[in-house]
Design a protein around this motif. Structure first.
Motif, short mmCIF file in Angstrom:
data_model
loop_
_atom_site.label_atom_id
_atom_site.label_comp_id
_atom_site.label_asym_id
_atom_site.label_seq_id
_atom_site.Cartn_x
_atom_site.Cartn_y
_atom_site.Cartn_z
N GLN A 1 1.68 -4.65 -6.12
CA GLN A 1 2.84 -5.25 -5.48
C GLN A 1 2.98 -4.72 -4.06
O GLN A 1 2.76 -3.54 -3.80
N ILE A 2 3.37 -5.61 -3.17
CA ILE A 2 3.35 -5.28 -1.75
C ILE A 2 4.27 -4.11 -1.42
O ILE A 2 3.93 -3.28 -0.57
N CYS B 1 2.45 -1.02 -2.17
CA CYS B 1 1.37 -0.89 -1.20
C CYS B 1 1.90 -0.35 0.13
O CYS B 1 1.26 0.51 0.75
N TYR C 1 7.61 -9.29 -1.08
CA TYR C 1 7.38 -7.89 -1.46
C TYR C 1 7.06 -7.72 -2.94
O TYR C 1 6.53 -6.69 -3.34
N ARG D 1 -1.20 -8.10 -4.16
CA ARG D 1 -2.34 -8.26 -3.25
C ARG D 1 -3.21 -7.00 -3.30
O ARG D 1 -2.78 -5.96 -3.78
N CYS E 1 -4.42 -3.91 -1.63
CA CYS E 1 -3.72 -3.11 -0.62
C CYS E 1 -4.67 -2.65 0.47
O CYS E 1 -5.69 -2.00 0.20
N MET F 1 -3.20 -5.79 5.91
CA MET F 1 -2.14 -6.63 5.35
C MET F 1 -0.90 -6.65 6.24
O MET F 1 -0.15 -7.63 6.27
#
Length: 314
Positions: free
Chosen positions: A87-88, A91, A166, A170, A172, A176
């Motif tokens: 999860q962003i 990250c 968020y 993705r 990491c 990004m």
């Protein structure tokens, strides 16, 4: 690192064996450096004499930041290798650590170089300037300066993407956070600015210590010569770790044309420009310093080969 794509090629088994071999080598190196750094940190906290010296405080801080940096970058490397999504928001937290401690290391080296300059070229002021309290102030300054690049990048990212993103998953990577093309130019510019400032400081200290070494005699000349070699090693470390800041740009360009070459270059960059300069930190202070090395040997073998504990002034 495109693991799934590589398995679809005719040479997949060969590539996978090669990646596994390099992966194992990297993990062994990281484990060794973490073990050595933990021994050095333990040695630092065991003796009060080390905790009252600015050079050793900065050294211990560098080792601690190295351990955290190696752990986080290794996690990101493994997740990238196996295409594991994150999860962003998680990250981003990891990228903050990576970015801050990427700059902490060269800045700490520069501060340690300045400490050697004061010790050799300004010995009368060394006791007043290089105190444990000032060492802690230096650490705060180092962290503040190191936080500037990622703070600006995150401000741009938060202003450019919706809040819903968020929670997405993705792979990491620092790339990004680049939303606009000009951001890569900003990162390159601030990296070069940091490099120029730190490089000028190290060169200045080297020249001044060299002058002091030529004028000195006896024990003072020996101490100045050792300080000169230390500054030279710091300069070499500085070049290696700052070169690492340009590696993502090279890797991104190579990935567009050859995924196998990209994998090899990424591992090579990690070993040469991430592991190597941090390994030299242990060598510069931990293994070249007689007092520190004596204590390190004692704790490394748990005191089994010694009839008595090494005696050092507290």
């Amino acid at each position: 690192m495109a693991y799934n794509n590589s398995t679809q090629t005719n040479g997949a088994p060969v590539l996978l064996r090669k990646l596994n071999y390099i992966f194992i080598v990297v993990q062994i190196l990281i484990a060794f450096f973490l073990y050595l750094n933990c021994l050095l940190i333990t040695t630092f906290f065991k003796k009060g004499a080390f905790r009252r010296s600015m050079r050793y405080i900065l050294f211990a801080y560098t080792l601690t930041s190295d351990c955290l940096y190696l752990l986080v970058t290794n996690v990101l490397l493994i997740m990238s290798l196996f295409d594991i999504f994150m999860q962003i928001w998680i990250c981003i937290l990891l990228l903050i650590v990576v970015s801050v401690y990427t700059f902490v290391f060269p800045l700490a080296l520069t501060m340690m170089t300045l400490e050697r300059y004061v010790a050799i070229c300004m010995p009368m002021q060394h006791g007043a300037l290089c105190t444990p309290r000032n060492a802690l102030h230096c650490i705060l300054i180092i962290n503040a300066i190191s936080s500037i690049p990622i703070s600006i990048s995150l401000s741009i990212y938060w202003a450019s993407v919706p809040l819903s993103i968020y929670m997405e998953g993705r792979i990491c990577s620092m790339e990004m956070l680049i939303i606009h093309r000009w951001q890569s130019h900003y990162w390159s510019a601030i990296t070069q600015l940091y490099f120029v400032i730190m490089f000028v400081i190290v060169v200045f200290c080297y020249v001044q210590i060299g002058k002091a070494a030529r004028k000195a005699s006896g024990e003072t000349k020996k101490s100045s010569g050792k300080g000169l070699r230390t500054v030279l090693l710091h300069g070499f470390q500085l070049i290696l770790c700052l070169t690492r800041l340009w590696c993502p740009l090279v890797e991104a360009a190579i990935m567009r044309y050859d995924i196998i070459l990209y994998s090899n270059v990424r591992y090579a960059n990690y070993i040469i420009f991430t592991l190597a300069p941090r390994c030299l930190s242990s060598l510069v202070y931990g293994l070249r310093d007689k007092a520190f090395f004596l204590m390190l040997k004692y704790y490394a073998v748990f005191g089994l080969c010694y009839k008595s504990h090494p005696v050092l002034a507290d």
